[in-house]
Scaffold this motif. Structure first.
Motif, PDB file in Angstrom:
ATOM      1  N   ASP A  35      27.752 109.073 -28.679  1.00  0.00           N
ATOM      2  CA  ASP A  35      28.602 107.931 -28.329  1.00  0.00           C
ATOM      3  C   ASP A  35      29.976 108.426 -27.886  1.00  0.00           C
ATOM      4  O   ASP A  35      30.842 108.704 -28.717  1.00  0.00           O
ATOM      5  N   VAL A  42      26.235 103.986 -25.341  1.00  0.00           N
ATOM      6  CA  VAL A  42      25.209 104.341 -26.315  1.00  0.00           C
ATOM      7  C   VAL A  42      24.290 103.167 -26.643  1.00  0.00           C
ATOM      8  O   VAL A  42      23.064 103.334 -26.741  1.00  0.00           O
ATOM      9  N   ALA A  60      22.825 105.660 -33.076  1.00  0.00           N
ATOM     10  CA  ALA A  60      24.045 106.262 -32.533  1.00  0.00           C
ATOM     11  C   ALA A  60      24.355 107.527 -33.303  1.00  0.00           C
ATOM     12  O   ALA A  60      24.376 107.523 -34.529  1.00  0.00           O
TER      13      ALA A  60
END
Length: 329
Positions: A35, A42, A60
Motif C-alpha cells: 500500500d 491497494v 493489505a
C-alpha cells in the motif's frame, strides 16, 4: 508452516491477477498487496483479487494510519472481506518515513498511533457505534453500516517496542527479515507482549528468490537486497558482522545508479554475505534449509517477497511444488 506471497501493484492489473491466481493454484495461502500512494490503489487491486481467487486470504501489506484514517481503512478492508467471502486480512504499520515525507506527512509517535488505529478499526469491525477520544483519532458515534465480519490484524514491526505491541494487540506480526538470528532477537520482544495461549502468527516477510540454478536465483535478489541494506540500521549489520565499508559501497552505488542508471555496479557491491542475511535465495534445497531454521525459531508463516525469482511465474510454480507442499502436507 503457512506460506504467503507479496506483490507490489506497480504492474498492470491483469498481471497482478495472473500472479495471484498462479500462487493460489500452487498452494500459497496468503496474498499481500503493498500500500503506497505511488502504486495502484491497494483496495482496488484487492477487489480484483477477491473476484479472481477462491481460497487464499488476501490483504493489505501494509496500510498505515498516517495518510489514511483508520475508519477508512476499517471500511475498505471490511468491503474486501465481504467481496471475498470472508478471506480478508489486514496488515498495518507505521509506514515508510521517506515515502510519507514526500507527500508532506510526518511519521511521529508510531507506537501510540498504531495502538489507537487498531483500537478504532477493531471497534468499528465489532459493529457498534464508536465514540473514541484518542490523542490522534477522535470518533463521535461513528459506525459501519454493514457487517465487517472477522478480519485478523497483523502489525508490521521491527523494533522491540513495536514487536511487543504487535503481540499485545495483533493477531500476527509481519517482520521484514529473512535470517534466523533476527527472529531469535525479535522473539524475545514478542514473548514479552504475548498472552499465554494466544494464537499468534509470526511472519517472515522476506525477500525470496528461488530457481533451479542457485547462482541465478541469488543474482536476481541482489538489487532488492541492496535496497534492504540501504535502509537497515547499524545494529543489524553489527549482529551479522557486516562491515560498514561494505554497507557504504552499496549505499553509494545505489545513489549513483539513480543518477547514472548503472545498476550493474549495485549488483557488484552487494556481497554474498548480504544476500545470505537479507534474503532467502538459492535452489529449492537452499530455501528448504533456511525455512527449517526459521521454523525452529518460531516463524509460522513465510511470505515470498520480491523478487521471488529470476522468472516470477516459474519461481512461483517451483516454490509451490518443492517448498509449499513439503511443509504443508
Amino acid at each position: 508452516m503457512k506460506f504467503g506471497v507479496e506483490f507490489v501493484p506497480n504492474v498492470k492489473y491483469y498481471e497482478l491477477e495472473y500472479y495471484a491466481k498462479l500462487a493460489e493454484d500452487n498452494g500459497f495461502g496468503y496474498c499481500w498487496i503493498t500500500d503506497h500512494y505511488n502504486n495502484r490503489n491497494v483496495y482496488a487491486m484487492l477487489t480484483l483479487l477477491a473476484l479472481k481467487t477462491q481460497k487464499m486470504r488476501i490483504g493489505a501489506g501494509v496500510a498505515n494510519p498516517y495518510h489514511t484514517h483508520p475508519a477508512v481503512v476499517a471500511s475498505a478492508i471490511a468491503t474486501i472481506n465481504e467481496v471475498s467471502g470472508g478471506r480478508a486480512v489486514l496488515g498495518i504499520a507505521a509506514g515508510d518515513k521517506v515515502t510519507l515525507e514526500r507527500i508532506g506527512v510526518k511519521r511521529e509517535k508510531p507506537l501510540s498511533r498504531i495502538r489507537e488505529a487498531v483500537e478504532v478499526i477493531r471497534a468499528l469491525h465489532a459493529g457498534k457505534s464508536v465514540s473514541y477520544d484518542g490523542k490522534f483519532f477522535k470518533l463521535s458515534g461513528a459506525k459501519l453500516d454493514f457487517n465487517a465480519g472477522s478480519i485478523p490484524i497483523y502489525i508490521g514491526a521491527q523494533g522491540p517496542k513495536m514487536l511487543k505491541l504487535a503481540a499485545e494487540i495483533g493477531d500476527g506480526v509481519l517482520i521484514n527479515a529473512s535470517h534466523p538470528k533476527d527472529f531469535e532477537v525479535a522473539r524475545k520482544s514478542i514473548d514479552e507482549g504475548l498472552e499465554k495461549g494466544k494464537d499468534f502468527d509470526v511472519v517472515a516477510y522476506a525477500s525470496l528468490s528461488i530457481d533451479g540454478d542457485g547462482e541465478k536465483a541469488r543474482n536476481a535478489a541482489k538489487i532488492v537486497v541492496a535496497f534492504i541494506v540501504a535502509g537497515s540500521p547499524d545494529v543489524i549489520f553489527e549482529r551479522h558482522g557486516i562491515s560498514s565499508e561494505d554497507v557504504e559501497k552499496v549505499r553509494t552505488s545505489l545513489n549513483n545508479a539513480f543518477a547514472t542508471g548503472n545498476w550493474k555496479a549495485v549488483n557488484e557491491a552487494v556481497t554474498d554475505e548480504m544476500v545470505d542475511v537479507f534474503s532467502i535465495s538459492g535452489t529449492p534445497e537452499d530455501v528448504i534449509e533456511r525455512i527449517e531454521k526459521l521454523k525452529k525459531v518460531g516463524v509460522t508463516q513465510v511470505v515470498a517477497g520480491s523478487p521471488i525469482g529470476p522468472n516470477k511465474a516459474k519461481s512461483i510454480k517451483l516454490m509451490g511444488k518443492e517448498i509449499v507442499t513439503r511443509f504443508t502436507n
